[in-house]
Design an enzyme around this catalytic site. Structure first.
Site, PDB file in Angstrom:
ATOM      1  N   CYS A   2       0.847  -1.220  -0.118  1.00 11.67           N
ATOM      2  CA  CYS A   2      -0.057  -0.039  -0.053  1.00 11.67           C
ATOM      3  C   CYS A   2       0.933   1.184  -0.019  1.00 11.67           C
ATOM      4  O   CYS A   2       1.921   1.251   0.526  1.00 11.67           O
ATOM      5  CB  CYS A   2      -0.865   0.087   1.188  1.00 11.67           C
ATOM      6  SG  CYS A   2      -1.845  -1.619   1.477  1.00 11.67           S
ATOM      7  N   ARG A  27       2.588   0.333  -6.664  1.00  7.11           N
ATOM      8  CA  ARG A  27       2.955  -0.505  -5.558  1.00  7.11           C
ATOM      9  C   ARG A  27       1.609  -1.300  -4.914  1.00  7.11           C
ATOM     10  O   ARG A  27       1.734  -2.403  -4.604  1.00  7.11           O
ATOM     11  CB  ARG A  27       3.619   0.270  -4.246  1.00  7.11           C
ATOM     12  CG  ARG A  27       4.801   0.969  -4.789  1.00  7.11           C
ATOM     13  CD  ARG A  27       5.152   1.684  -3.241  1.00  7.11           C
ATOM     14  NE  ARG A  27       5.620   0.969  -2.293  1.00  7.11           N
ATOM     15  CZ  ARG A  27       6.789   0.944  -1.897  1.00  7.11           C
ATOM     16  NH1 ARG A  27       7.727   1.255  -2.544  1.00  7.11           N
ATOM     17  NH2 ARG A  27       7.063   0.203  -0.771  1.00  7.11           N
ATOM     18  N   TRP A  75      -3.736  -2.200  -1.163  1.00  3.34           N
ATOM     19  CA  TRP A  75      -3.663  -3.305  -1.842  1.00  3.34           C
ATOM     20  C   TRP A  75      -4.341  -4.361  -0.581  1.00  3.34           C
ATOM     21  O   TRP A  75      -3.767  -4.650   0.488  1.00  3.34           O
ATOM     22  CB  TRP A  75      -2.328  -3.821  -2.099  1.00  3.34           C
ATOM     23  CG  TRP A  75      -2.079  -5.287  -2.623  1.00  3.34           C
ATOM     24  CD1 TRP A  75      -2.165  -5.321  -4.124  1.00  3.34           C
ATOM     25  CD2 TRP A  75      -1.808  -6.262  -2.234  1.00  3.34           C
ATOM     26  NE1 TRP A  75      -1.724  -6.606  -4.310  1.00  3.34           N
ATOM     27  CE2 TRP A  75      -1.654  -7.221  -3.307  1.00  3.34           C
ATOM     28  CE3 TRP A  75      -1.437  -6.909  -0.825  1.00  3.34           C
ATOM     29  CZ2 TRP A  75      -1.414  -8.626  -3.093  1.00  3.34           C
ATOM     30  CZ3 TRP A  75      -1.418  -8.217  -0.586  1.00  3.34           C
ATOM     31  CH2 TRP A  75      -1.078  -9.256  -1.767  1.00  3.34           C
ATOM     32  N   ASN A 100      -0.384   0.819   6.534  1.00  6.45           N
ATOM     33  CA  ASN A 100       0.231  -0.375   5.828  1.00  6.45           C
ATOM     34  C   ASN A 100       0.599  -1.508   6.805  1.00  6.45           C
ATOM     35  O   ASN A 100       1.163  -1.454   7.866  1.00  6.45           O
ATOM     36  CB  ASN A 100       1.618  -0.142   5.137  1.00  6.45           C
ATOM     37  CG  ASN A 100       1.515   0.914   3.939  1.00  6.45           C
ATOM     38  OD1 ASN A 100       0.065   1.200   3.533  1.00  6.45           O
ATOM     39  ND2 ASN A 100       2.156   1.457   3.249  1.00  6.45           N
ATOM     40  N   GLY A 101       0.574  -2.569   6.377  1.00  6.39           N
ATOM     41  CA  GLY A 101       0.798  -3.926   7.274  1.00  6.39           C
ATOM     42  C   GLY A 101      -0.243  -4.648   7.567  1.00  6.39           C
ATOM     43  O   GLY A 101      -1.516  -4.588   7.108  1.00  6.39           O
ATOM     44  N   GLU A 483      11.881 -17.575 -15.070  1.00  2.00           N
ATOM     45  CA  GLU A 483      11.536 -16.124 -15.097  1.00  2.00           C
ATOM     46  C   GLU A 483      10.705 -15.813 -16.299  1.00  2.00           C
ATOM     47  O   GLU A 483       9.929 -15.190 -16.119  1.00  2.00           O
ATOM     48  CB  GLU A 483      13.045 -15.278 -14.934  1.00  2.00           C
ATOM     49  CG  GLU A 483      12.754 -13.971 -15.074  1.00  2.00           C
ATOM     50  CD  GLU A 483      11.852 -13.184 -14.001  1.00  2.00           C
ATOM     51  OE1 GLU A 483      11.855 -13.891 -13.068  1.00  2.00           O
ATOM     52  OE2 GLU A 483      11.629 -11.915 -14.119  1.00  2.00           O
ATOM     53  N   LYS A 487       6.904 -14.149 -15.999  1.00  7.90           N
ATOM     54  CA  LYS A 487       6.727 -12.849 -16.670  1.00  7.90           C
ATOM     55  C   LYS A 487       5.368 -13.098 -17.273  1.00  7.90           C
ATOM     56  O   LYS A 487       4.462 -12.119 -17.432  1.00  7.90           O
ATOM     57  CB  LYS A 487       7.775 -12.291 -17.557  1.00  7.90           C
ATOM     58  CG  LYS A 487       8.831 -11.952 -16.940  1.00  7.90           C
ATOM     59  CD  LYS A 487       9.015 -10.167 -16.590  1.00  7.90           C
ATOM     60  CE  LYS A 487       8.470 -10.498 -14.834  1.00  7.90           C
ATOM     61  NZ  LYS A 487       9.516 -10.813 -14.039  1.00  7.90           N
ATOM     62  N   GLU A 490       2.288 -13.197 -14.979  1.00 12.77           N
ATOM     63  CA  GLU A 490       2.110 -12.156 -14.235  1.00 12.77           C
ATOM     64  C   GLU A 490       1.034 -11.102 -15.074  1.00 12.77           C
ATOM     65  O   GLU A 490       0.526 -10.345 -14.739  1.00 12.77           O
ATOM     66  CB  GLU A 490       3.272 -11.423 -14.162  1.00 12.77           C
ATOM     67  CG  GLU A 490       4.005 -11.937 -12.809  1.00 12.77           C
ATOM     68  CD  GLU A 490       5.123 -10.734 -12.157  1.00 12.77           C
ATOM     69  OE1 GLU A 490       6.039 -11.014 -12.942  1.00 12.77           O
ATOM     70  OE2 GLU A 490       5.120 -10.227 -11.160  1.00 12.77           O
ATOM     71  N   HIS A 506       9.648 -36.568 -17.116  1.00 15.85           N
ATOM     72  CA  HIS A 506       9.012 -37.320 -15.981  1.00 15.85           C
ATOM     73  C   HIS A 506       7.817 -37.092 -15.906  1.00 15.85           C
ATOM     74  O   HIS A 506       7.381 -37.100 -14.492  1.00 15.85           O
ATOM     75  CB  HIS A 506       9.853 -37.113 -14.831  1.00 15.85           C
ATOM     76  CG  HIS A 506      11.530 -37.407 -15.114  1.00 15.85           C
ATOM     77  ND1 HIS A 506      11.964 -38.900 -15.196  1.00 15.85           N
ATOM     78  CD2 HIS A 506      12.654 -37.013 -15.258  1.00 15.85           C
ATOM     79  CE1 HIS A 506      13.031 -39.129 -15.548  1.00 15.85           C
ATOM     80  NE2 HIS A 506      13.680 -37.973 -15.656  1.00 15.85           N
ATOM     81  N   LYS A 606       3.688  -3.956  -6.342  1.00 13.89           N
ATOM     82  CA  LYS A 606       5.180  -3.945  -6.786  1.00 13.89           C
ATOM     83  C   LYS A 606       6.061  -4.323  -5.442  1.00 13.89           C
ATOM     84  O   LYS A 606       6.972  -5.083  -5.768  1.00 13.89           O
ATOM     85  CB  LYS A 606       5.667  -2.323  -7.244  1.00 13.89           C
ATOM     86  CG  LYS A 606       7.036  -2.268  -7.510  1.00 13.89           C
ATOM     87  CD  LYS A 606       7.461  -3.206  -8.792  1.00 13.89           C
ATOM     88  CE  LYS A 606       8.945  -3.032  -9.077  1.00 13.89           C
ATOM     89  NZ  LYS A 606       9.115  -4.130 -10.065  1.00 13.89           N
TER      90      LYS A 606
HETATM   91  C1  AGP Z   1       8.411  -9.914 -10.227  1.00 19.59           C
HETATM   92  O1  AGP Z   1       8.087  -9.683 -11.444  1.00 19.59           O
HETATM   93  C2  AGP Z   1       7.583  -9.951  -9.191  1.00 19.59           C
HETATM   94  N1  AGP Z   1       6.521  -8.817  -9.370  1.00 19.59           N
HETATM   95  C3  AGP Z   1       7.864 -10.623  -8.030  1.00 19.59           C
HETATM   96  O2  AGP Z   1       7.927 -11.846  -7.935  1.00 19.59           O
HETATM   97  C4  AGP Z   1       9.129  -9.860  -6.901  1.00 19.59           C
HETATM   98  O3  AGP Z   1      10.103 -10.222  -7.728  1.00 19.59           O
HETATM   99  C5  AGP Z   1       9.013 -10.396  -5.557  1.00 19.59           C
HETATM  100  O4  AGP Z   1       7.839  -9.921  -5.105  1.00 19.59           O
HETATM  101  C6  AGP Z   1      10.148  -9.793  -4.898  1.00 19.59           C
HETATM  102  O5  AGP Z   1      10.162  -8.615  -4.677  1.00 19.59           O
HETATM  103  P1  AGP Z   1      11.777  -7.905  -4.228  1.00 19.59           P
HETATM  104  O6  AGP Z   1      12.731  -8.198  -5.263  1.00 19.59           O
HETATM  105  O7  AGP Z   1      11.201  -6.547  -4.323  1.00 19.59           O
HETATM  106  O8  AGP Z   1      12.055  -8.442  -3.002  1.00 19.59           O
END
Ligand code: AGP
Length: 611
Positions: A2, A27, A75, A100-101, A483, A487, A490, A506, A606
């Site tokens: 947030c 974020r 969020w 936040n939290g 990765e 991507k 996501e 397997h 984020k």
């Molecule tokens: C990456 O595309 C993601 N949005 C997510 O996996 C991110 O890498 C993860 O939340 C870790 O974040 P950080 O690198 O800020 O710790």
């Protein structure tokens, strides 16, 4: 996660609050809200489901104007995405609070407050804090003392920002396990969850520490530590520019950030290699003392940063001949690991505020590691401040939720770590020199690879109507396949899995048919012939292959096999960085074709500052 912004100034603060939220929107972005005290005794509250633009519409229709206010982008954790659950939360028509939290004991506190007659308007854990503060103010405590009392009752993580409309002379803030930064200016002061929010109004910041409570007025900031004693926190001058988070000519931040990679990688390597030798001092003043003691490395991270760690295992074991284990932070923190003597704990994080990674670091500090180290992109982050050794990636602010330049700069930084350890372990100087030269060539190779954009865009159509995709790699490019799959899921919401190509037979081979595109990364390395056999297994089952291949692999386009030829002479050390680029571009173009929100994909945020 947030976003938090607060301001107290001689003039109307609502434009600063809304601009701050806009700058933090990446974020967390499912609902937003603002509360302002136009004058003593009145509270103006506007909230909206959706992005900051929705809040702006509400404010345009019915402005909130006043010299003190707070704003929040949410969020959701506790309670659905509704206007009633959006922050700020209000108690007694006077206390306005954002948070936040996560408050872990909110159920118990809620029952207690209900018994005292408080009516709850939301399903959130946050609202209990607003009523708790009110409960203390009502008894005659001033706001600062009321917040100090209230936070003693909380267990969990919080950054809270609160003001009292009946005494609008101050904003009071408190934090544990969630970042807060105070912005200092002439005749006005600010607070936010991230410096980015405040860069248009100040470059001078004080970072609050665990347990701090701060009383922020127009012309003073008084900080108290967790025991209630006044403390001074250093004032930092930020070198970030306010326009570092602008999108420029690019359609999306993600595309901009993909194209920034040659510069970001070059910056991450620059001044850290001299005459083919990695400077240990790049890891901080304690590096020369710590590195000789390191016998193995334990890497902990989340998401994309975890994938960077998986690549690093190859760099450290194959290159520096040092044992390395890698795991996700959310598991590590509860696993009670056994730590062998001489182990270096390494956390990797773009934001440096990821709750699981930070908790893992704090756990690690108790466990007898030789030292803790961080690879991170945000200099002011908690991770950086709490680690013994630090190597900063220099990607610049990353706004797109899908991490791109943060990942490749992490790989560059991990390459430097591998080389620094190799130097200490007496690996042949000529080999170390060769690897450092290869690292320095990466930015140019990435630049060449970006030129494949048009060809990659041409492939995107073949994926846009698919529900699933499989990514294959072997060796150090297996994590690159992982990765690539992350991507794609996501930002395009296509279900994607990644496998070490040798694992296909397997189980996952059962999924392969004409409707399952299979993407493979095929650099020219010692595993190439094995990978080619695995690709044959896919073709034999009618699977359609999309291969990013080195020009010398002999993999040619044919019926059911599409090939994009990568630049020539990519060495094994360089391959993870360079082969990441086409996978990022492919995901991007598929997402654009599917019309998803590329920079702010659904359900994500984020910086994940909650567990
Ligand atoms: C990456 O595309 C993601 N949005 C997510 O996996 C991110 O890498 C993860 O939340 C870790 O974040 P950080 O690198 O800020 O710790």
């Amino acid at each position: 996660m947030c976003g938090i912004v607060g301001a107290i100034a001689p003039q109307d603060v609502s434009p600063v609050l809304v601009e701050g939220l806009r700058r933090l929107e990446y974020r967390g972005y499912d609902s937003t809200g603002v509360a302002v005290a136009p004058q003593a005794g009145t509270l103006c509250l506007r909230r909206a489901v959706g992005k900051v633009a929705m809040l702006q519409q509400r404010l345009d229709a019915a402005p909130c104007v006043g010299p003190i206010g707070i704003a929040h982008s949410r969020w959701a954790t506790h309670g659905g995405v509704t206007e009633a659950n959006a922050h700020p939360h209000v108690s007694g028509d006077r206390i306005a609070l954002i948070h936040n939290g996560i408050i872990e004991n909110y159920v118990e506190l809620r029952s207690e407050l209900v018994a005292k007659g408080y009516a709850f308007a939301s399903e959130t854990d946050t609202e209990v804090i607003a009523h708790l503060v009110h409960d203390h103010v009502k008894l005659g405590l001033d706001l600062t003392a009321a917040v100090q009392q209230a936070v003693r009752r909380l267990t969990g993580a919080y950054a809270i920002v609160v003001f009292d409309a009946q005494q609008p002379d101050r904003i009071v803030v408190a934090r544990i396990a969630s970042p807060l930064v105070v912005g200092l200016a002439e005749g006005a002061n600010y607070v936010a969850s991230d410096v980015q929010a405040l860069l248009p109004v100040t470059k001078r910041f004080q970072f609050l520490e665990e347990g701090d409570v701060a009383d922020i007025r127009r012309d003073s900031v008084t900080i108290f530590d967790a025991d209630g004693h006044p403390v001074q926190r250093p004032v930092h001058e930020s070198s970030l520019s306010a326009d570092a988070v602008e999108r420029g000519e690019y359609a999306h931040y993600m595309l901009k950030e993909i194209h920034e990679q040659p510069r970001a990688i070059a910056d991450t390597l620059s001044e850290r290699i001299v005459s083919d030798h990695v400077l240990e001092a790049a890891f901080g003043p304690r590096a020369a003392q710590v590195l000789p003691l390191v016998q193995q490395v334990h890497i902990v991270a989340c998401g994309t940063s975890y994938h960077a760690g998986l690549v690093a295992r190859y760099y450290l074991e194959q290159g520096a001949r040092i044992p390395c284990t890698v795991e996700v932070a959310s598991e590590y923190r509860y696993r009670n690991p056994v730590v062998m003597p001489g182990t270096l704990f390494l956390a990797i994080s773009q934001s440096g505020e990821t709750a699981d990674t930070l908790a893992a670091l704090r756990e690690a500090r108790k466990l007898g590691y030789v030292a803790t180290a961080a690879i991170c992109n945000v200099p002011e982050s908690s991770l950086v401040r709490e680690s013994d050794l630090v190597l900063m990636t220099r990607a610049g602010p990353e706004v797109g939720v899908a991490s791109t330049k943060a990942f490749t700069t992490q790989l560059a930084a991990l390459g430097l770590l591998g080389l620094a350890i190799a130097q200490r372990r007496g690996i042949d100087r000529r080999i170390v020199a060769l690897y450092t030269r290869q690292m320095r060539q990466v930015p140019e190779m990435v630049e060449h690879t970006l030129k494949l954009d048009a060809a990659i865009r041409g492939w995107a159509q073949a994926f846009s109507d698919k529900h699933h995709a499989l990514f294959l790699g072997r060796g150090p490019t297996w994590p690159i396949a992982m990765e690539g799959a992350l991507k794609l899921k996501e930002i395009s919401y296509i279900h994607a899995e990644a496998y070490a190509a040798g694992e296909l037979k397997h189980g996952p081979l059962a999924l392969v048919d004409h409707d399952m595109p299979v993407i493979a990364v095929a650099p020219n390395n010692t595993l190439l012939e094995k990978l080619k056999s695995n690709l044959q297994e896919v073709r034999a089952r009618g699977g359609r292959l999309f291969v990013f291949a080195d020009p010398n692999t002999g993999i040619e386009p044919s019926e059911g096999v599409d090939v994009i030829t990568m630049p020539d002479h990519i060495e094994p050390l360089q391959a993870p960085l360079v082969y990441t680029i086409p996978l990022q571009l492919l995901s991007y173009h598929v997402a654009v074709l599917r019309g998803t929100d590329v920079d702010q994909p659904r359900n994500l945020a984020k910086s994940v500052t909650v567990e």
